[in-house]
Design an enzyme around this catalytic site. Structure first.
Site, mmCIF file in Angstrom:
data_model
loop_
_atom_site.group_PDB
_atom_site.id
_atom_site.type_symbol
_atom_site.label_atom_id
_atom_site.label_comp_id
_atom_site.label_asym_id
_atom_site.label_seq_id
_atom_site.Cartn_x
_atom_site.Cartn_y
_atom_site.Cartn_z
ATOM 1 N N LYS A 1 0.916 -0.999 0.017
ATOM 2 C CA LYS A 1 0.285 0.197 -0.126
ATOM 3 C C LYS A 1 1.013 0.976 0.198
ATOM 4 O O LYS A 1 1.635 1.359 0.813
ATOM 5 C CB LYS A 1 -1.149 0.424 1.016
ATOM 6 C CG LYS A 1 -1.431 1.646 1.443
ATOM 7 C CD LYS A 1 -1.886 1.328 3.009
ATOM 8 C CE LYS A 1 -2.380 3.215 3.180
ATOM 9 N NZ LYS A 1 -2.054 3.789 2.459
ATOM 10 N N GLU B 1 9.677 1.503 10.640
ATOM 11 C CA GLU B 1 10.572 2.391 10.157
ATOM 12 C C GLU B 1 10.067 4.263 10.598
ATOM 13 O O GLU B 1 8.564 4.165 9.750
ATOM 14 C CB GLU B 1 11.507 2.982 9.153
ATOM 15 C CG GLU B 1 12.440 0.996 8.226
ATOM 16 C CD GLU B 1 13.405 1.366 9.108
ATOM 17 O OE1 GLU B 1 13.714 2.068 9.705
ATOM 18 O OE2 GLU B 1 14.073 0.180 9.044
ATOM 19 N N CYS C 1 13.015 11.627 5.601
ATOM 20 C CA CYS C 1 13.171 11.366 6.953
ATOM 21 C C CYS C 1 14.817 12.171 8.299
ATOM 22 O O CYS C 1 14.937 12.361 9.623
ATOM 23 C CB CYS C 1 12.854 9.941 7.367
ATOM 24 S SG CYS C 1 13.616 9.335 6.787
ATOM 25 N N GLU D 1 8.481 16.490 16.132
ATOM 26 C CA GLU D 1 8.884 16.269 14.754
ATOM 27 C C GLU D 1 8.367 17.195 13.469
ATOM 28 O O GLU D 1 7.200 17.017 13.709
ATOM 29 C CB GLU D 1 9.207 14.620 14.163
ATOM 30 C CG GLU D 1 8.842 14.368 13.028
ATOM 31 C CD GLU D 1 9.108 12.959 11.787
ATOM 32 O OE1 GLU D 1 7.566 12.677 12.182
ATOM 33 O OE2 GLU D 1 10.493 12.729 10.794
HETATM 34 P P1 NAD Z 1 1.776 7.986 7.950
HETATM 35 O O1 NAD Z 1 2.171 7.528 8.855
HETATM 36 O O2 NAD Z 1 0.674 8.868 8.015
HETATM 37 O O3 NAD Z 1 1.663 7.148 6.821
HETATM 38 C C1 NAD Z 1 2.589 6.771 6.280
HETATM 39 C C2 NAD Z 1 1.805 5.431 5.977
HETATM 40 O O4 NAD Z 1 1.359 4.321 6.665
HETATM 41 C C3 NAD Z 1 0.330 5.626 4.783
HETATM 42 O O5 NAD Z 1 0.929 4.600 3.324
HETATM 43 C C4 NAD Z 1 -0.768 5.845 5.357
HETATM 44 O O6 NAD Z 1 -2.000 5.649 4.868
HETATM 45 C C5 NAD Z 1 -0.671 4.656 6.238
HETATM 46 N N1 NAD Z 1 -1.463 4.064 7.257
HETATM 47 C C6 NAD Z 1 -1.719 5.782 8.009
HETATM 48 N N2 NAD Z 1 -2.327 4.795 9.343
HETATM 49 C C7 NAD Z 1 -2.514 4.121 8.671
HETATM 50 C C8 NAD Z 1 -3.050 3.152 10.129
HETATM 51 N N3 NAD Z 1 -4.316 3.224 10.892
HETATM 52 N N4 NAD Z 1 -2.930 1.227 9.876
HETATM 53 C C9 NAD Z 1 -1.843 1.200 9.148
HETATM 54 N N5 NAD Z 1 -1.540 2.473 7.945
HETATM 55 C C10 NAD Z 1 -1.896 3.669 8.270
HETATM 56 O O7 NAD Z 1 2.908 9.207 7.616
HETATM 57 P P2 NAD Z 1 3.128 9.894 6.581
HETATM 58 O O8 NAD Z 1 2.696 11.333 6.636
HETATM 59 O O9 NAD Z 1 2.924 9.551 5.502
HETATM 60 O O10 NAD Z 1 5.306 10.109 6.668
HETATM 61 C C11 NAD Z 1 5.679 10.743 7.600
HETATM 62 C C12 NAD Z 1 6.643 9.984 7.836
HETATM 63 O O11 NAD Z 1 6.848 9.155 7.949
HETATM 64 C C13 NAD Z 1 6.929 10.857 8.714
HETATM 65 O O12 NAD Z 1 6.950 10.874 10.661
HETATM 66 C C14 NAD Z 1 8.652 10.757 8.582
HETATM 67 O O13 NAD Z 1 9.547 10.735 9.829
HETATM 68 C C15 NAD Z 1 8.621 9.604 8.452
HETATM 69 N N6 NAD Z 1 9.025 8.762 7.733
HETATM 70 C C16 NAD Z 1 10.069 7.726 8.028
HETATM 71 C C17 NAD Z 1 11.349 7.027 7.610
HETATM 72 C C18 NAD Z 1 12.660 6.215 8.122
HETATM 73 O O14 NAD Z 1 12.810 5.622 6.957
HETATM 74 N N7 NAD Z 1 12.661 5.594 9.041
HETATM 75 C C19 NAD Z 1 11.472 7.174 5.783
HETATM 76 C C20 NAD Z 1 10.862 8.170 5.399
HETATM 77 C C21 NAD Z 1 9.653 8.418 5.920
#
Ligand code: NAD
Length: 478
Positions: free
Chosen positions: A171, A246, A280, A382
């Site tokens: 997804k 992650e 990130c 963050e």
């Molecule tokens: P998010 O957690 O809102 O969404 C990430 C994914 O999870 C999306 O596909 C979203 O649809 C899905 N999601 C949302 N709610 C869910 C649920 N209840 N159950 C399962 N899946 C769900 O994050 P975002 O806003 O898309 O991305 C930004 C975040 O990602 C920041 O916190 C950033 O630091 C982090 N990030 C971390 C890394 C790493 O390698 N550690 C890399 C890139 C981004």
């Protein structure tokens, strides 16, 4: 129009519903995304389960050829992929063309080749008894990824899961679905057998949650926010699913007075603002040793003011749009918080309105803030946007204490020409990734991931190949 990719076919969601996909640089809805739910996940899991016996028995060399084929198709269509990523996410086109899409190609190529060197352990005991470890694919894997590096991170999960013989239900973020859709077209063209990879589009609380809940999905690889990671873990951990999470970061960039100043400044502009600070790994808390604080402040502000903000499709653009209006509001609210906490905005600090085509887009000026204590909310939470704070320090101990005060532990950057100190600080800093005198230099063989609230598990190289396989020890008494 984006479609789901299930059992080798492009399909609408079972609900028949769609939601809008926006171009952040104009704020216009320019496409539609299937509003899938647990029924689509059910179909995808069924397809993946049916494909698993065949795919797991396919020789690794064959799987490798298919991954290489997918990589070559993305490479052939690099311009189309890059443009799609730029329009969907708001990032500058040159970044998508030189970083995001090439890295997605590399992810497939890397794991297609890494599998040939993947071996398992053997332990011989004193009496000659031999133990050897078998590593078999797990079954159906759930992969959930974020919007900031859409295809780059999506393929970082899919490629190692597939090469080790698993089938995948993936997804992408609902905010940036386009390149995942183009990937499904590439997989069809490459002849990837049906059901091996399934891509289901839609919201996290529907599709993502259904992945967490599905009993036949045995492992989940997730990249995204810490809160979402906790939610997934709360569902999946009691089901004993294997988890790789992650998550978020609040990375320290520690600059000692004895650093190679020119190199540091050049890289720090990048580590602060590349991809609008929506990486990130960006260093959002900049700790500067006092003797060079004033000079650094002046130089960074000067360099930041020169960054060109605007149309991501234009060649000279340094800063594109923020991915969504919601995220823009969140970042702006943190700048406001910084003001109320007593921070001084040295440059930026507001929404940016470009002229022409992008006048309604979601842009924020790159922002530098000083004067805040290390433990205030602005310096602990963050923000994930083009915002950095400057914090002076006197001694190495001070810098380490403040750097480690965060609940996060993803990445850190250390600038010093003192070799002993560089290694000493690297050993003491609480992050999964440490860059000394560089930033975002990536060798795909190395373990990638964070400590503390930045996640559990590591991806990359052998770590990923191990995560996606189930070890079984066989003990032979001779
Ligand atoms: P998010 O957690 O809102 O969404 C990430 C994914 O999870 C999306 O596909 C979203 O649809 C899905 N999601 C949302 N709610 C869910 C649920 N209840 N159950 C399962 N899946 C769900 O994050 P975002 O806003 O898309 O991305 C930004 C975040 O990602 C920041 O916190 C950033 O630091 C982090 N990030 C971390 C890394 C790493 O390698 N550690 C890399 C890139 C981004």
């Amino acid at each position: 129009m984006v479609k789901n990719y299930i059992n080798g076919e492009l399909r609408e969601a079972v609900s028949g519903e769609y939601f809008d996909n926006f171009d952040p640089s104009t704020s216009e809805a320019y496409g539609i995304v299937p509003d899938s739910d647990e029924r689509d996940i059910e179909l995808a899991v069924e397809a993946a389960e049916s494909a698993f016996p065949m795919w797991s028995a396919t020789p690794a060399a064959e799987r490798s050829k298919l991954l290489m084929k997918i990589a070559s198709l993305i490479e052939r269509d690099l311009a189309e992929f890059a443009r799609a990523e730029c329009v969907d996410n708001g990032k500058p086109l040159h970044l998508a063309r030189t970083i995001d899409i090439p890295r997605a190609i590399r992810n497939f190529e890397f794991f297609a080749s890494a599998i040939h060197g993947f071996s398992s352990e053997s332990h011989t005991m004193e009496d000659g008894t031999v133990n050897y470890t078998l590593r078999s694919p797990i079954g159906v894997i759930g992969a959930i990824s974020p919007w900031n590096l859409p295809l780059y991170l999506f393929t970082w999960k899919i490629a190692p899961a597939l090469i080790t013989g698993n089938c995948v239900v993936a997804k992408p973020s609902e905010i940036t679905p386009m390149t995942a859709y183009l990937l499904s077209e590439a997989c069809i063209e490459a002849g990837l057998p049906k059901g091996v990879l399934n891509i289901v589009h839609g919201y996290g609380h529907k599709v993502g949650r259904a992945i967490s809940l599905h009993p036949k999905i045995k492992a989940i690889t997730f990249t995204g926010g810490t809160k979402t990671g906790a939610e997934i873990a709360s569902i999946a951990a009691p089901m004993f699913k294997k988890l790789s999470l992650e998550l978020g970061g609040k990375n320290p960039n520690i600059i000692f007075a004895d650093c190679d100043y020119g190199r540091m400044l050049e890289t720090t502009v990048q580590s602060s603002f590349r991809n609008q600070g929506e990486i990130c790994l960006c260093g959002s808390r900049i700790f500067i040793q006092k003797p060079i604080y004033d000079k650094f402040k002046k130089d960074l502000v000067e360099r930041t003011k020169k960054l060109v903000i605007g149309d991501p499709l234009e060649t000279g653009t340094d800063q594109g749009a923020i991915v969504s209006s919601q995220h823009m509001e969140k970042v702006l609210s943190y700048i406001e918080l910084a003001r109320t906490e007593g921070g001084k905005i040295l440059c930026g600090g507001s929404r940016f309105i470009p002229e022409g085509r992008c006048k309604d887009g979601w842009f924020i000026e790159p922002t530098v803030i000083e004067g805040l204590p290390y433990n205030c909310r602005t310096n602990q939470e963050e923000i994930f946007g083009p915002v950095v704070t400057l914090i002076p320090f006197e001694t190495e101990e001070d810098a380490l204490m403040m750097a480690n005060s965060s609940e996060y532990g993803l990445a850190s950057i250390i600038w010093t020409e003192n070799l002993t100190r560089a290694h000493r600080v690297a050993a003491k800093i609480e992050t999964g990734i440490v860059w000394i005198n560089c930033w975002m230099v990536r060798d795909l063989r190395t373990p990638f991931g964070g400590m503390k609230s930045s996640g559990i598990g590591r991806e990359g190289g052998t770590e990923a190949l191990r995560f996606f396989t189930e070890p079984k020890n066989v003990c032979v008494k001779l």
